[in-house]
Design an enzyme around this catalytic site. Structure first.
Site, PDB file in Angstrom:
ATOM      1  NE  ARG A 149      -3.836   0.657   1.985  1.00  0.00           N
ATOM      2  CZ  ARG A 149      -5.043   0.772   2.528  1.00  0.00           C
ATOM      3  NH1 ARG A 149      -5.229   1.508   3.605  1.00  0.00           N
ATOM      4  NH2 ARG A 149      -6.070   0.139   2.009  1.00  0.00           N
ATOM      5  CG  HIS A 168      -8.458   0.229  -2.782  1.00  0.00           C
ATOM      6  ND1 HIS A 168      -7.719  -0.874  -2.402  1.00  0.00           N
ATOM      7  CD2 HIS A 168      -9.105   0.648  -1.653  1.00  0.00           C
ATOM      8  CE1 HIS A 168      -7.898  -1.094  -1.111  1.00  0.00           C
ATOM      9  NE2 HIS A 168      -8.732  -0.201  -0.635  1.00  0.00           N
ATOM     10  CD  GLN A 191     -13.070  -1.666  -0.498  1.00  0.00           C
ATOM     11  OE1 GLN A 191     -12.257  -1.639   0.416  1.00  0.00           O
ATOM     12  NE2 GLN A 191     -14.286  -2.163  -0.354  1.00  0.00           N
ATOM     13  CG  ASP A 239     -13.463   6.652  -1.246  1.00  0.00           C
ATOM     14  OD1 ASP A 239     -13.448   6.452  -0.010  1.00  0.00           O
ATOM     15  OD2 ASP A 239     -12.431   6.607  -1.952  1.00  0.00           O
ATOM     16  CB  CYS A 269     -13.940   1.459   0.069  1.00  0.00           C
ATOM     17  SG  CYS A 269     -13.327   3.140   0.240  1.00  0.00           S
ATOM     18  NE  ARG A 314     -10.325  -5.000   0.644  1.00  0.00           N
ATOM     19  CZ  ARG A 314      -9.566  -4.010   1.122  1.00  0.00           C
ATOM     20  NH1 ARG A 314     -10.110  -2.955   1.672  1.00  0.00           N
ATOM     21  NH2 ARG A 314      -8.238  -4.060   1.012  1.00  0.00           N
TER      22      ARG A 314
HETATM   23  N1  NVA Z   1      -9.878   6.837  -1.380  1.00  0.00           N
HETATM   24  C1  NVA Z   1      -9.520   6.437  -0.043  1.00  0.00           C
HETATM   25  C2  NVA Z   1      -9.783   4.979   0.156  1.00  0.00           C
HETATM   26  C3  NVA Z   1      -9.472   4.461   1.529  1.00  0.00           C
HETATM   27  C4  NVA Z   1      -9.631   3.006   1.664  1.00  0.00           C
HETATM   28  C5  NVA Z   1      -8.059   6.766   0.217  1.00  0.00           C
HETATM   29  O1  NVA Z   1      -7.233   6.554  -0.682  1.00  0.00           O
HETATM   30  O2  NVA Z   1      -7.752   7.251   1.305  1.00  0.00           O
HETATM   31  N1   CP Z   2     -11.182   0.134   2.546  1.00  0.00           N
HETATM   32  C1   CP Z   2      -9.906   0.023   2.969  1.00  0.00           C
HETATM   33  O1   CP Z   2      -8.981  -0.247   2.197  1.00  0.00           O
HETATM   34  O2   CP Z   2      -9.755   0.175   4.304  1.00  0.00           O
HETATM   35  P1   CP Z   2      -8.385   0.380   5.103  1.00  0.00           P
HETATM   36  O3   CP Z   2      -7.818   1.696   4.654  1.00  0.00           O
HETATM   37  O4   CP Z   2      -8.786   0.368   6.532  1.00  0.00           O
HETATM   38  O5   CP Z   2      -7.458  -0.746   4.765  1.00  0.00           O
END
Ligand code: NVA
Ligand code: CP
Length: 302
Positions: free
Chosen positions: A102, A129, A132, A219, A259, A287
């Site tokens: 990540r 992502h 997700q 989101d 998500c 997930r």
């Molecule tokens: N769009 C959000 C998704 C979090 C799971 C982010 O990148 O923070």
């Molecule tokens: N939706 C998601 O990826 O959650 P986290 O950021 O908690 O991993």
């Protein structure tokens, strides 16, 4: 499938076969049927951003498959002190069977895959992502039994979730409509991909995008990395909240997916969130199952 880097790389058949395996693994887990399909293997989980769901679902999913998982925070890794991803890839490939990462820049994930010699899974970048979206498609298919022909809309920021949902939805035969404010559109590559489909529509008007849809998705307005823009974004996104008034334009049975983490009172109201909480938390659970399917596919097929 050698890696899971972004939805653009997957074929419809690959997506469906991941979802089918995810359904099977979910069934087995619910019925106490063990499936230690990856016994003796190790996965490293590199995190350069926070996580609740991704970390915990990968760790427990790996355990259920008989694998060891290593949580590798960039605060502790030498990456945090400037060791290049190209070297990290070649080193970790000698210890591990699979790497999840990540991070911010999609290029880092692509480089990890290019320089390493084990399967790489994208656990979220600024661009995409995919884990997700596989869980989202799984949850939608559980409710409606099909994906093809369903109408899905995404309202809000043209972020990693928008980019991945557009591609994933169109590939599996859904109709996808998207509404974002001006200057917050999805990525150009994704828009170019989507414009080839007559099942895709883009607008700045959320009421138009949500009209008669089966699935409503939103989101956060300020993803990880752009939190400093929170105030400007709250103004830009003011008309894009998923609330009862907007939901009235969707089909009456429409489901809502988010998500998470969700910011009530911003991209979604408390009322809409709580009315659809079962669907949203099923999505979070999925997930686990979807990622187990991804790990099995990547490690058994390579
Ligand atoms: N769009 C959000 C998704 C979090 C799971 C982010 O990148 O923070
Ligand atoms: N939706 C998601 O990826 O959650 P986290 O950021 O908690 O991993």
């Amino acid at each position: 499938m050698k890696h899971l880097l972004k939805m653009l790389d997957l074929s419809k058949e690959e997506i469906i076969s991941i979802l089918d395996l995810a359904d099977q693994l979910k069934y087995e887990q619910k019925h106490g049927i063990e499936h230690q399909l990856l016994k003796g293997k190790s996965i490293g989980l590199i995190f350069q951003k926070s996580s609740t769901r991704t970390r915990v679902s990968f760790e427990t999913g790996a355990y259920q498959l008989g694998m060891q998982s290593l949580f590798l925070s960039s605060r502790d890794l030498q990456i945090g002190r400037g060791e290049p991803i190209q070297d990290t890839a070649r080193v970790l490939s000698r210890y591990l069977d699979c790497i999840m990462i990540r991070t911010f820049d999609q290029k880092e994930v692509e480089d990890l895959a290019a320089y390493g010699s084990v399967p790489v899974i994208n656990g979220l970048t600024d661009f995409s992502h995919p884990c997700q979206v596989l869980a989202d498609l799984m949850t939608i298919r559980e409710k409606y039994s099909v994906l093809e022909g369903l109408k899905m809309c995404y309202i809000g920021d043209g972020d990693n979730m928008a980019n991945s949902l557009i591609v994933g939805g169109l590939k599996v035969g859904m109709k996808v409509s998207v509404a974002t404010p001006e200057n917050y559109e999805p990525d150009e590559k994704v828009m170019a991909f989507a414009k080839e489909y007559d099942t895709f529509t883009f607008t700045n008007d959320p009421k138009e995008a949500i009209k008669d849809v089966d699935v409503v998705i939103t989101d956060t307005w300020a993803s990880m990395g752009v939190e400093s823009e929170k105030e400007i974004r709250q103004k830009a996104f003011a008309g894009y909240q998923v609330n009862d008034e907007l939901m009235a334009f969707a089909k009456p049975h429409a489901m809502v997916q988010h998500c998470l983490p969700a910011y009530r009172g911003q991209e979604i109201t408390e009322d809409v969130f709580e009315a659809h909480a079962d669907e949203i938390f099923e999505e979070a659970e999925n997930r686990l199952h979807a990622q187990k399917a991804v790990m099995v596919k990547l490690l058994q097929e390579n």
